[in-house]
Design a protein around this motif. Structure first.
Motif, PDB file in Angstrom:
ATOM      1  N   THR A  96     -66.289  19.414 -61.506  1.00  0.00           N
ATOM      2  CA  THR A  96     -65.523  20.660 -61.659  1.00  0.00           C
ATOM      3  C   THR A  96     -64.046  20.410 -61.961  1.00  0.00           C
ATOM      4  O   THR A  96     -63.337  21.349 -62.326  1.00  0.00           O
ATOM      5  CB  THR A  96     -65.648  21.540 -60.401  1.00  0.00           C
ATOM      6  N   HIS A  97     -63.576  19.161 -61.795  1.00  0.00           N
ATOM      7  CA  HIS A  97     -62.190  18.876 -62.198  1.00  0.00           C
ATOM      8  C   HIS A  97     -62.027  18.981 -63.719  1.00  0.00           C
ATOM      9  O   HIS A  97     -60.912  19.005 -64.217  1.00  0.00           O
ATOM     10  CB  HIS A  97     -61.706  17.524 -61.661  1.00  0.00           C
ATOM     11  N   CYS A 118     -54.791  23.869 -58.749  1.00  0.00           N
ATOM     12  CA  CYS A 118     -55.084  24.658 -57.547  1.00  0.00           C
ATOM     13  C   CYS A 118     -55.294  23.679 -56.405  1.00  0.00           C
ATOM     14  O   CYS A 118     -55.180  22.464 -56.591  1.00  0.00           O
ATOM     15  CB  CYS A 118     -56.321  25.539 -57.765  1.00  0.00           C
ATOM     16  N   THR A 119     -55.631  24.199 -55.241  1.00  0.00           N
ATOM     17  CA  THR A 119     -55.875  23.320 -54.087  1.00  0.00           C
ATOM     18  C   THR A 119     -57.258  22.667 -54.228  1.00  0.00           C
ATOM     19  O   THR A 119     -58.131  23.200 -54.919  1.00  0.00           O
ATOM     20  CB  THR A 119     -55.849  24.148 -52.791  1.00  0.00           C
ATOM     21  N   ASP A 127     -63.744  23.219 -55.510  1.00  0.00           N
ATOM     22  CA  ASP A 127     -65.132  23.142 -55.042  1.00  0.00           C
ATOM     23  C   ASP A 127     -65.781  21.803 -55.409  1.00  0.00           C
ATOM     24  O   ASP A 127     -66.947  21.734 -55.810  1.00  0.00           O
ATOM     25  CB  ASP A 127     -65.949  24.309 -55.650  1.00  0.00           C
ATOM     26  N   LEU A 128     -65.016  20.728 -55.251  1.00  0.00           N
ATOM     27  CA  LEU A 128     -65.504  19.421 -55.716  1.00  0.00           C
ATOM     28  C   LEU A 128     -66.719  18.934 -54.934  1.00  0.00           C
ATOM     29  O   LEU A 128     -67.579  18.252 -55.476  1.00  0.00           O
ATOM     30  CB  LEU A 128     -64.373  18.386 -55.632  1.00  0.00           C
ATOM     31  N   GLY A 171     -69.532  21.267 -56.141  1.00  0.00           N
ATOM     32  CA  GLY A 171     -69.527  21.088 -57.600  1.00  0.00           C
ATOM     33  C   GLY A 171     -70.128  22.257 -58.349  1.00  0.00           C
ATOM     34  O   GLY A 171     -70.735  22.087 -59.413  1.00  0.00           O
ATOM     35  N   ASP A 172     -69.937  23.471 -57.817  1.00  0.00           N
ATOM     36  CA  ASP A 172     -70.452  24.674 -58.489  1.00  0.00           C
ATOM     37  C   ASP A 172     -69.420  25.130 -59.531  1.00  0.00           C
ATOM     38  O   ASP A 172     -68.327  25.572 -59.184  1.00  0.00           O
ATOM     39  CB  ASP A 172     -70.685  25.772 -57.436  1.00  0.00           C
ATOM     40  N   PHE A 173     -69.810  25.023 -60.797  1.00  0.00           N
ATOM     41  CA  PHE A 173     -68.872  25.368 -61.869  1.00  0.00           C
ATOM     42  C   PHE A 173     -68.516  26.847 -61.877  1.00  0.00           C
ATOM     43  O   PHE A 173     -67.473  27.231 -62.404  1.00  0.00           O
ATOM     44  CB  PHE A 173     -69.453  24.978 -63.237  1.00  0.00           C
TER      45      PHE A 173
END
Ligand SMILES: NC(=O)NC(NC(N)=O)C(=O)[O-]
Ligand SMILES: [Zn+2]
Ligand SMILES: [Zn+2]
Length: 459
Positions: free
Chosen positions: A285-286, A321-322, A327-328, A331-333
């Motif tokens: 998600t990064h 963002c933080t 949501d790493l 990992g929900d895109f």
């Protein structure tokens, strides 16, 4: 004291030549002589004769998020990371800080937060949201460089999307102003939202990609072009598309630019020119940003469009963002915040990719510096090494390689798809108006000397 900077490779008017640059005490370039002059009395002498000297980059698309979401980024960390990457001017986006820059009062709230925290020069974009058409001219008069609007939800409640009627109104207000109207160009097509299979996994990159298809970008840009074509003064209306990701938009842009007489420029971003959907890992998600990073074939077409001049600028769209919001872990895109962080890495990123493609550093500078300065109305002052301009320089070693480790990342939340990559080209020093603000050995200077850019645009 006035100073002289000398180098065997100074980028002057698009070419590398040996030159000596005279800089006044107040940080302006006063004279440029061919060749490498000897030191002279009354001048501090900076000898970079074996180095490359570029004009300081102008990153025209960054989200600094202060005040209101300073835990995402802030003026101090954002401008320090710019300085470390040879970026001497950033233009802050109108959204993600609270309040958004949609009124003069809100602009002043932001300026109060920025003051004495600018390690580089900082300019400001305003925002167009439904109903703020009476705020636009006062914002132009207060020095915003132009305006961004969204044609799809922006991700934050306080910055709602506009409808075609709002765009037509904004065009009408801005057509006679020294400004530019810019678009986050994704819009639902007539057939409605893209269908993603119920069985699609939310942690698979392809599911996310399928949810923001090329047709969203095409629909938005066709709508903008139709509205602009109807404007009675399209000759004096400046339009710009931020973060182009889809190559399917390129023929529409070309037609508007060459056949319809619309002043429409467009940018793409470092990440669209570096990463491809085929190699983004699931749960990565990064890499999530909107519009999304697309295929390798799409990326090759973006590079070709830059070389052809259809796309003119390359920017970071640093939108951090933080860690929690990325949501790493899951990992929900679809839950993760959209935005890639990369402020300050752009010169090395783009040079790494350009040199693989046989493209010169002159072009990299043109896209990230000269053309971005023009886009934000700072021509004559920023974006080139020329007499009368600010003495903003990058001392660059184009051959040196480095790995993007956390200590090389100066922005607040060190989440970035660039982490771990080996990049080519090292920023050794950065000068802002003749002041050294960064060295690779000692980092960013202690005291900020950046200014807030609030002079009204002239064109
Ligand atoms: N709210 C945002 O910062 N959005 C940004 N997000 C991206 N690009 O993913 C942008 O510029 O649209
Ligand atoms: Zn956007
Ligand atoms: Zn953005």
């Amino acid at each position: 004291m006035a100073s002289i900077f000398v180098s065997s490779r100074v980028l002057l008017d698009g070419k590398f030549v040996p030159a000596s640059i005279f800089v006044s005490e107040d940080g302006k370039i006063t004279d440029i002589q061919p060749g490498i002059l000897e030191p002279s009395t009354g001048h501090t002498y900076y000898d970079y004769s074996d180095k490359t000297l570029l004009p300081g980059l102008v990153d025209s698309h960054v989200h600094l998020n202060e005040p209101g979401r300073t835990e995402w980024e802030g003026f101090e960390t954002g401008t320090k990371s710019a300085a470390a990457g040879g970026v001497t001017t950033v233009i802050d986006m109108p959204l993600n800080a609270i309040p958004p820059t949609t009124t003069v009062e809100n602009l002043h709230t932001k300026l109060n937060a920025a003051v004495s925290q600018a390690w580089v020069d900082v300019g400001f974009w305003g925002g167009v949201i439904p109903g703020n058409d009476n705020d636009l001219v006062p914002l132009v008069d207060s020095g915003v460089r132009g305006f961004k609007c969204f044609m799809i939800e922006s991700g934050v409640d306080e910055f709602p999307a506009v409808e075609p009627e709002d765009i037509a109104k904004a065009m009408d207000v801005l057509k006679n102003q020294p400004s530019v109207l810019m678009f986050h160009a994704e819009m639902l097509p007539p057939e409605g939202e893209a269908k993603v299979a119920d069985s699609a996994s939310p942690t698979a990159y392809d599911s996310f990609l399928d949810s923001r298809p090329d047709s969203y970008e095409r629909t938005a840009i066709e709508t903008i072009v139709d509205l602009a074509a109807k404007c009675d003064r399209k000759d004096t209306l400046n339009l710009h598309i931020v973060h182009i990701s889809s190559a399917e938009t390129l023929p529409i842009l070309e037609r508007a630019q060459n056949e319809l007489g619309i002043n429409l420029t467009a940018e793409t971003c470092f990440h669209y020119l570096t990463f491809t959907s085929e190699t983004i890992p699931n749960k990565g998600t990064h890499y999530k940003c909107c519009p999304p990073i697309r295929t390798k074939a799409n990326q090759d077409a973006l590079w070709a469009a830059l070389q052809a001049g259809v796309l003119r600028t390359v920017v970071s769209d640093h939108s951090p963002c933080t860690p929690a919001l990325k949501d790493l872990e899951v990992g929900d895109f679809f839950k993760s915040w959209g935005g890639v962080s990369g402020l300050g890495l752009g010169l090395s990123i783009l040079w790494t990719e350009a040199s693989k493609r046989g493209i010169g550093l002159e072009k990299v500078s043109e896209w990230t510096t000269r053309n971005t300065a023009r886009q934000v109305g700072l021509q004559g002052r920023k974006g080139e090494i020329a007499v009368g301009y600010d003495a903003d320089f990058v001392v660059f070693d184009p051959e040196m390689e480095f790995v993007v480790t956390e200590d090389k990342i100066h922005f607040k939340n060190k989440i970035s798809p660039y982490k771990g990559l080996t990049l080519k080209g090292l920023v050794e020093k950065t000068y802002l108006r003749g002041n050294c603000i960064y060295t690779a050995e000692d980092g960013v200077v202690e005291k900020p000397v950046g200014k807030l850019i609030l002079e009204k645009r002239t064109e």
